[in-house]
Design a protein around this motif. Structure first.
Motif, PDB file in Angstrom:
ATOM      1  N   ARG A   1       0.858  -1.184   0.000  1.00  0.00           N
ATOM      2  CA  ARG A   1       0.000   0.000   0.000  1.00  0.00           C
ATOM      3  C   ARG A   1       0.889   1.227   0.000  1.00  0.00           C
ATOM      4  O   ARG A   1       1.614   1.475   0.955  1.00  0.00           O
ATOM      5  CB  ARG A   1      -0.846   0.054   1.279  1.00  0.00           C
ATOM      6  CG  ARG A   1      -2.097  -0.799   1.285  1.00  0.00           C
ATOM      7  CD  ARG A   1      -2.817  -0.591   2.626  1.00  0.00           C
ATOM      8  NE  ARG A   1      -3.061   0.843   2.847  1.00  0.00           N
ATOM      9  CZ  ARG A   1      -4.067   1.517   2.292  1.00  0.00           C
ATOM     10  NH1 ARG A   1      -4.941   0.891   1.527  1.00  0.00           N
ATOM     11  NH2 ARG A   1      -4.203   2.795   2.523  1.00  0.00           N
ATOM     12  N   CYS A   2       0.755   2.010  -1.042  1.00  0.00           N
ATOM     13  CA  CYS A   2       1.543   3.229  -1.107  1.00  0.00           C
ATOM     14  C   CYS A   2       1.042   4.213  -0.044  1.00  0.00           C
ATOM     15  O   CYS A   2      -0.157   4.356   0.141  1.00  0.00           O
ATOM     16  CB  CYS A   2       1.395   3.832  -2.497  1.00  0.00           C
ATOM     17  SG  CYS A   2       2.208   5.398  -2.693  1.00  0.00           S
ATOM     18  N   PRO A   3       1.966   4.906   0.645  1.00  0.00           N
ATOM     19  CA  PRO A   3       1.524   5.861   1.663  1.00  0.00           C
ATOM     20  C   PRO A   3       0.745   7.041   1.052  1.00  0.00           C
ATOM     21  O   PRO A   3       0.056   7.747   1.779  1.00  0.00           O
ATOM     22  CB  PRO A   3       2.831   6.340   2.311  1.00  0.00           C
ATOM     23  CG  PRO A   3       3.929   5.928   1.385  1.00  0.00           C
ATOM     24  CD  PRO A   3       3.424   4.755   0.608  1.00  0.00           C
ATOM     25  N   HIS A   4       0.828   7.229  -0.254  1.00  0.00           N
ATOM     26  CA  HIS A   4       0.098   8.322  -0.878  1.00  0.00           C
ATOM     27  C   HIS A   4      -1.396   8.000  -0.955  1.00  0.00           C
ATOM     28  O   HIS A   4      -2.173   8.464  -0.137  1.00  0.00           O
ATOM     29  CB  HIS A   4       0.680   8.614  -2.279  1.00  0.00           C
ATOM     30  CG  HIS A   4      -0.036   9.696  -3.021  1.00  0.00           C
ATOM     31  ND1 HIS A   4      -0.260   9.629  -4.376  1.00  0.00           N
ATOM     32  CD2 HIS A   4      -0.579  10.860  -2.603  1.00  0.00           C
ATOM     33  CE1 HIS A   4      -0.911  10.717  -4.754  1.00  0.00           C
ATOM     34  NE2 HIS A   4      -1.110  11.481  -3.690  1.00  0.00           N
ATOM     35  N   LYS A   5      -1.780   7.136  -1.890  1.00  0.00           N
ATOM     36  CA  LYS A   5      -3.195   6.792  -1.963  1.00  0.00           C
ATOM     37  C   LYS A   5      -3.413   5.294  -2.102  1.00  0.00           C
ATOM     38  O   LYS A   5      -4.318   4.835  -2.809  1.00  0.00           O
ATOM     39  CB  LYS A   5      -3.867   7.522  -3.132  1.00  0.00           C
ATOM     40  CG  LYS A   5      -3.973   9.017  -2.895  1.00  0.00           C
ATOM     41  CD  LYS A   5      -4.812   9.708  -3.954  1.00  0.00           C
ATOM     42  CE  LYS A   5      -4.987  11.191  -3.590  1.00  0.00           C
ATOM     43  NZ  LYS A   5      -5.642  11.930  -4.699  1.00  0.00           N
TER      44      LYS A   5
ATOM     45  N   ALA B   1       9.091   2.713  -7.728  1.00  0.00           N
ATOM     46  CA  ALA B   1       8.251   3.837  -8.129  1.00  0.00           C
ATOM     47  C   ALA B   1       6.811   3.352  -8.116  1.00  0.00           C
ATOM     48  O   ALA B   1       6.462   2.407  -8.819  1.00  0.00           O
ATOM     49  CB  ALA B   1       8.639   4.317  -9.523  1.00  0.00           C
ATOM     50  N   CYS B   2       5.959   3.981  -7.327  1.00  0.00           N
ATOM     51  CA  CYS B   2       4.549   3.545  -7.247  1.00  0.00           C
ATOM     52  C   CYS B   2       3.899   3.676  -8.626  1.00  0.00           C
ATOM     53  O   CYS B   2       4.086   4.679  -9.320  1.00  0.00           O
ATOM     54  CB  CYS B   2       3.797   4.385  -6.226  1.00  0.00           C
ATOM     55  SG  CYS B   2       2.039   3.985  -6.179  1.00  0.00           S
ATOM     56  N   PRO B   3       3.118   2.680  -9.024  1.00  0.00           N
ATOM     57  CA  PRO B   3       2.533   2.714 -10.363  1.00  0.00           C
ATOM     58  C   PRO B   3       1.419   3.753 -10.518  1.00  0.00           C
ATOM     59  O   PRO B   3       1.084   4.105 -11.633  1.00  0.00           O
ATOM     60  CB  PRO B   3       1.982   1.295 -10.548  1.00  0.00           C
ATOM     61  CG  PRO B   3       1.735   0.794  -9.163  1.00  0.00           C
ATOM     62  CD  PRO B   3       2.792   1.429  -8.310  1.00  0.00           C
ATOM     63  N   LEU B   4       0.869   4.239  -9.421  1.00  0.00           N
ATOM     64  CA  LEU B   4      -0.245   5.183  -9.593  1.00  0.00           C
ATOM     65  C   LEU B   4       0.205   6.613  -9.840  1.00  0.00           C
ATOM     66  O   LEU B   4      -0.167   7.219 -10.840  1.00  0.00           O
ATOM     67  CB  LEU B   4      -1.211   5.105  -8.409  1.00  0.00           C
ATOM     68  CG  LEU B   4      -1.991   3.784  -8.305  1.00  0.00           C
ATOM     69  CD1 LEU B   4      -3.132   3.912  -7.304  1.00  0.00           C
ATOM     70  CD2 LEU B   4      -2.549   3.336  -9.647  1.00  0.00           C
ATOM     71  N   HIS B   5       0.989   7.183  -8.952  1.00  0.00           N
ATOM     72  CA  HIS B   5       1.395   8.571  -9.172  1.00  0.00           C
ATOM     73  C   HIS B   5       2.895   8.781  -9.016  1.00  0.00           C
ATOM     74  O   HIS B   5       3.354   9.890  -8.772  1.00  0.00           O
ATOM     75  CB  HIS B   5       0.636   9.514  -8.239  1.00  0.00           C
ATOM     76  CG  HIS B   5      -0.819   9.182  -8.121  1.00  0.00           C
ATOM     77  ND1 HIS B   5      -1.321   8.423  -7.093  1.00  0.00           N
ATOM     78  CD2 HIS B   5      -1.860   9.436  -8.928  1.00  0.00           C
ATOM     79  CE1 HIS B   5      -2.617   8.249  -7.257  1.00  0.00           C
ATOM     80  NE2 HIS B   5      -2.976   8.842  -8.367  1.00  0.00           N
ATOM     81  N   ASN B   6       3.625   7.672  -9.116  1.00  0.00           N
ATOM     82  CA  ASN B   6       5.083   7.777  -9.214  1.00  0.00           C
ATOM     83  C   ASN B   6       5.795   8.291  -7.971  1.00  0.00           C
ATOM     84  O   ASN B   6       6.875   8.846  -8.071  1.00  0.00           O
ATOM     85  CB  ASN B   6       5.450   8.652 -10.418  1.00  0.00           C
ATOM     86  CG  ASN B   6       6.686   8.133 -11.106  1.00  0.00           C
ATOM     87  OD1 ASN B   6       7.017   6.942 -10.972  1.00  0.00           O
ATOM     88  ND2 ASN B   6       7.385   8.990 -11.814  1.00  0.00           N
TER      89      ASN B   6
HETATM   90  S1  FES Z   1      -0.778   5.924  -4.604  1.00  0.00           S
HETATM   91 FE1  FES Z   1       1.344   5.661  -4.805  1.00  0.00          FE
HETATM   92  S2  FES Z   1       1.952   7.487  -5.719  1.00  0.00           S
HETATM   93 FE2  FES Z   1      -0.185   7.794  -5.464  1.00  0.00          FE
END
Ligand code: FES
Ligand code: SRM
Ligand SMILES: Cc1cc2nc3c(=O)[nH]c(=O)nc-3n(C[C@H](O)[C@H](O)[C@H](O)COP(=O)(O)OP(=O)(O)OC[C@H]3O[C@@H](n4cnc5c(N)ncnc54)[C@H](O)[C@@H]3O)c2cc1C
Ligand code: SF4
Lengths: 109, 823
Positions: free
Chosen positions: A45-49, A64-69
């Protein structure tokens, strides 16, 4: 709590510079393999979203997270650069070419 | 001391560890023991690592003997050559040998080394199949080499390569078959392995990487090696050098603890206090070793122990490796698993074939790989072992020990200090004087001018920054560095330069690009890796193997990731057409896999959103069964070809726009492009398919087909430019394919068609496509070739099991107790 090293299979089951997930009742854990054959485990789980980190591009000891890098450090789960946040890490080790995850920690709340 | 009161020491094995233990022991306590040594080999102690030079003919056996018969006599050692120990009786404290002799001991040392691994393939027991471990093996190889013919060495590690080099020197036609993608992958990173492979190939040795042996063929005697991919290699001699396994059977049978190797503590003691083990047969703190340096350290500790001294224990060893192939300079030590750019220092000199990389952690060296110039290997290794803080040296560390102590120069001052005949551009042999004279005499003001006039930095580009420094130095403040945009922080070259050099220098792998073009990082970054992967695929279709790990997840798993980690699936609907059967299959799949959203896209097809990753292969299998294939909605490749109904139904239609759209989509889909490509075909200038905002658009008119390019309707909106007019459908398809290929070959990664056209100039593109008849045909031929390499449905391949690891979890741990309670 005593450690319980669960055998996840041979290192070859992970692509070099890649990752796969381990599904546990509590959470999905992403297990990463770097080009130098090191293994790391982070909550998937990315700490972003909440992006699935196991699907990201692995480079060095980072993904690098695949959703928003966002760039997440594999060693401590911290987001790199200006981004703030941290993915939870889990103890994982490589022994005789096999990967072991400490289920004592991975299964705990 | 009396003979009788001496302790009885028995040693099993007479290899390198045993030899060193005895030497150290006699130096410390010459009279403490009566010693008996059993050695399975029928000879005295010799330097095993020198077998490679013996094979190569650079040394004779006599040159590598460590202890001769006289030495054993002098130390009153009872050496039993050719006698193998078969059992240890710990109760009686005796050792039994194959010949039936029984020898008592007070203290026992097991130094049985390790055994080469034989891969369990059919034919492994044929005559002519050897390993590389002792003098007998070397003699077998030399005998085979005397007869000439073909040798296949299985294993591209240290031993395999030394064997191959020796056999090639002896005149055998030699092939190395290696399972992994790069040679010596445990000691080298890909860049050093690339240089090594080049050097090995230069010796006439063929190297096959990523090659798995499936069988050895022959009738009694080996004749060929068969690989898993079906290739067969003729072989009169096969050398298996795939690894070693510690030789601990005799210890295990005696009830000592043996894991991978015989388990010992820090004083080399096994689980029996009177029995020690040393060398490759042991496992210490979980580690087994296959090099001599750790054995020497172990031997010292054990000798002290046997001499009755209370010394410090053995704490494990840091390792360094060198390859003993004459003319190959290679050094590696410590941990150089991929690091982050900030803690590695890389120096490449493509002209001299040099690569150096030092990996730091917390300002200490943890690893080093050197190729081509290994003079500083021991210096780095020393700093590594000491754990020295190198923050003070960091700026000059990579230049080696000789550079230490000097002040740090700024690059302009550094080139200023060079003499006129100092070489600046290694590729073209251009020295400083030639460049500075050209700058002043011809009034050159830019890097491009210097390249055009002198050739300096026009090949690999590694010296770009030096040439720029020379310009700045010669022109002073009037020099403004041009707005060249390097590809990324790994390299000084632009995308265009890298593309051009990949083709002109025939670079065919990522490590080849990194080394020959002077990458400043060891393995690229997430920004250049996907680009290089694309450039290589485009330049060498069918030859370069795609690197999935250099791709974004969508392209790796052939579906689009969504915000919740699920995926969307978009099947092709050729030219926007569908059928009742296809719609039924889509509906069935949606029901079966509980797909929450079905949406008509802006590209005239249907999107199934919210599919679980694990379900993807099964979803595709069902869609495949109904005749549908991947719509590549995730790809940098052809996405959609929108069409209108055209002459088929429309009262204004001038041509069969739907039919042409279908034909184009079928012909163009598949191969990768720099960015996504969208087409549309409208049946008349009313343009219902919106062809004039597409990458390539066709507007049908009475007299034929207007071909438009460079439209956009995304982040940037731009109407197309008219490229030209053709009269037949066939010509339209040919011209469009030629545009595709020109775009594939020229555009910078991630530039859409409009961006490429604006950078290149419409006139240039028009000249290449509309005016150059032969050029156009050649472009189409190259496009067809690239399509051959990829014209398979990626969904069908994955549904059939390819890259299953992408879709399946590594493990699923069900809550066993809870599930039982629920039952
Ligand atoms: S959820 Fe990973 S960068 Fe947005
Ligand atoms: C599904 C769809 C929207 C829809 O529901 O209609 C869509 C969905 C997405 N578009 Fe699009 N685009 C869709 C038609 C379009 C169109 C219209 C068209 O194709 O006619 C455009 C404008 C035309 C163009 O490309 O110039 C369009 C311009 C973009 C852009 C801007 C591209 C640009 O170069 O300016 C992006 C962002 C990008 O690619 O970096 C984008 C990116 C995306 C992504 C891939 C965003 C992402 O990275 O996750 C969306 C993926 C969702 C998914 O899982 O399918 N989408 N997108 C359409 C799929 C078409 C298809 O059948 O394949
Ligand atoms: C061709 C080659 C090149 C090498 N190059 C290098 C190099 O460049 N650098 C480096 O660091 N290392 C190198 N090595 C590895 C190095 O040689 C080994 O690490 C080292 O020899 C191990 O020493 P050892 O005493 O543990 O085992 P060995 O030297 O193998 O000695 C074990 C001995 O025990 C005997 N034996 C086994 N079982 C019994 C028994 N039951 N009874 C009696 N005798 C028995 C064996 O016949 C053998 O002679 C090389 C090895 C080879 C084969
Ligand atoms: S316009 Fe495209 S990228 Fe933006 S939200 Fe809609 S589908 Fe996603």
């Amino acid at each position: 709590m005593s450690d319980f090293w669960f055998d996840l299979g041979p290192l070859a089951a992970l692509p070099v510079r890649g990752a796969r997930i381990v599904r546990t009742p509590r959470r999905d854990i992403a297990v990463f393999r770097t080009a130098g054959d090191e293994v790391f485990a982070l909550e998937n789980r990315c700490p972003h979203k909440g992006g699935p980190l196991a699907d990201g591009i692995v480079h060095g000891r980072k993904v690098a997270c695949p959703l928003h890098n966002w760039i997440i450090n594999l060693e401590d789960g911290e987001a790199a650069g200006a981004d703030k946040g941290c993915a939870r890490t889990f103890p994982v080790k490589l022994e005789n070419g096999r990967i072991y995850l400490d289920m004592g920690v991975a299964a705990a709340p | 001391m009396q003979q009788a009161s001496r302790r009885k020491l028995v040693v099993l094995g007479n290899g390198m560890a045993a030899g060193r233990v005895l030497e150290e022991l006699f130096a410390r306590a010459p009279d403490r023991h009566r010693v008996t040594v059993f050695g399975a080999e029928p000879r005295v102690n010799y330097d095993r690592i020198m077998l490679s030079p013996v094979l190569a003919g650079e040394k004779r056996f006599e040159d590598i003997v460590v202890h001769d018969d006289a030495w054993y006599a002098r130390h009153q050692v009872d050496l039993r050559k050719g006698e193998t120990a078969v059992a240890i009786d710990r109760q009686a404290r005796t050792v039994r040998t194959a010949s039936g002799a029984v020898e008592p001991y007070d203290e026992l040392v097991i130094a049985t080394g390790s055994r080469p691994i034989l891969i369990p393939v059919p034919g492994a027991d044929l005559a002519g199949v050897v390993t590389f471990r002792d003098l007998d093996d070397v003699e077998a190889m030399l005998a085979a080499a005397g007869r000439g013919g073909n040798a296949v060495v299985i294993g591209g590690g240290l031993l395999g390569l030394e064997a191959a080099a020796g056999l090639a020197l002896k005149g055998m036609k030699t092939i190395v078959v290696h399972l992994m993608p790069t040679l010596m992958e445990r000691q080298l990173d890909p860049s050093a392995a690339y240089l090594l492979q080049k050097a090995i190939e230069k010796r006439g040795i063929e190297v096959l990487t990523g090659a798995n042996t499936s069988a050895l063929l022959g009738d009694g005697r080996v004749e060929a090696v068969r690989l898993e991919d079906g290739r067969t290699l003729p072989a009169d001699l096969v050398v298996m050098a795939v690894g070693i396994r510690p030789h601990g059977a005799i210890a295990a049978a005696a009830g000592l603890e043996v894991k991978r190797g015989i388990v010992v503590d820090d004083h080399m003691r096994t689980t029996d206090p009177d029995i020690y083990a040393v060398g490759e047969c042991v496992e210490h703190r979980g580690a087994c070793y296959g090099l001599v340096a750790p054995l020497y350290e172990m031997a010292r500790v054990l000798a002290a122990r046997l001499a009755g001294e209370e010394g410090p224990g053995y704490a494990g060893s840091a390792l360094s490796t060198k390859l003993k192939v004459t003319g190959v300079d290679l050094f590696s030590a410590g941990d150089f698993s991929e690091s982050d750019e900030k803690d590695e220092i890389v120096l490449r000199d493509p002209a001299r074939g040099v690569y150096k990389r030092v990996v730091l952690r917390d300002n200490r060296i943890v690893g080093a790989v050197l190729y081509g110039d290994t003079a500083d290997g021991s210096w780095y290794f020393d700093l590594l072992k000491k754990g020295a803080d190198v923050s003070e040296l960091r700026d000059t560390l990579i230049f080696g020990q000789a550079y230490q102590g000097g002040g740090v120069l700024d690059p302009r001052a550094a080139v200023a200090a060079l003499s006129d005949d100092a070489e600046i551009c290694g590729c073209n042999g251009i020295c400083k004087g030639v460049i500075t004279r050209a700058i002043t005499a011809k009034g050159l003001a830019s890097l491009e001018d210097v390249r055009a006039q002198t050739k300096a930095s026009a090949s690999c580009g590694q010296c770009t920054s030096k040439v720029e420094a020379l310009l700045a130095f010669s022109l002073g403040d009037s020099y403004a560095a041009a707005a060249r945009k390097p590809m990324c922080k790994c390299v000084d070259l632009t995308h265009e330069e890298v593309r051009g050099l990949i083709v002109s220098r025939a670079l065919k792998s990522q490590p080849a690009v990194w080394q020959e073009l002077g990458w400043k990082t060891s393995c690229g970054c997430p920004s250049c890796r996907p680009a290089i992967n694309y450039y290589l695929l485009c330049a060498w279709p069918g030859e370069y193997r795609d690197d999935a790990q250099s791709r974004f997840v969508n392209e790796r798993v052939h579906a689009n990731i969504q915000k919740d980690g699920t995926f969307s699936v978009v099947p092709r609907m050729w030219g926007g057409l569908t059928t009742a059967n296809e719609l039924r299959a889509i509906a069935d799949v949606a029901d079966k896999f509980k797909i929450p959203t079905i949406k008509v896209t802006g590209g005239q097809r249907i999107d199934l959103l919210g599919v679980r990753k694990e379900d993807l292969p099964a979803v595709w299998a069902d869609l495949n069964a109904a005749g549908m294939v991947s719509g590549q909605a995730y790809a940098k490749g052809l996405r959609t070809v929108k069409t209108c109904v055209g002459t088929e139904w429309c009262r204004f239609g001038t041509q069969d726009s739907t039919g042409l759209g279908v034909k184009l989509e079928r012909f163009l889909c598949g191969s990768w492009t720099p960015a996504k490509v969208k087409l549309a075909v409208s049946g008349c200038p009313r343009n219902c398919a919106e062809a004039t905002v597409k990458d390539i658009g066709i507007v049908c008119v009475e007299s034929g087909y207007d071909i438009h390019i460079a439209g956009a309707a995304g982040l940037h909106v731009r109407a197309t430019d008219l490229l030209g007019h053709v009269t037949t459908e066939e010509e339209a398809i040919e011209h469009v394919a030629a545009v595709m290929q020109l775009y594939r070959e020229q555009a910078v990664y991630l530039d859409r068609v409009w961006k490429w056209v604006e950078k290149t100039g419409l006139e240039k593109v028009r000249a290449a496509i509309m005016d150059d008849h032969d050029g156009r045909k050649a472009l189409v031929a190259r496009f067809k070739k690239s399509q051959r390499a990829v014209h398979r449905d990626p969904w069908a391949e994955r549904a059939a099991g390819r890259e299953l690891h992408e879709f399946m979890p590594l493990a699923v741990l069900a809550p066993a107790r809870r599930r039982m309670a629920a039952e």
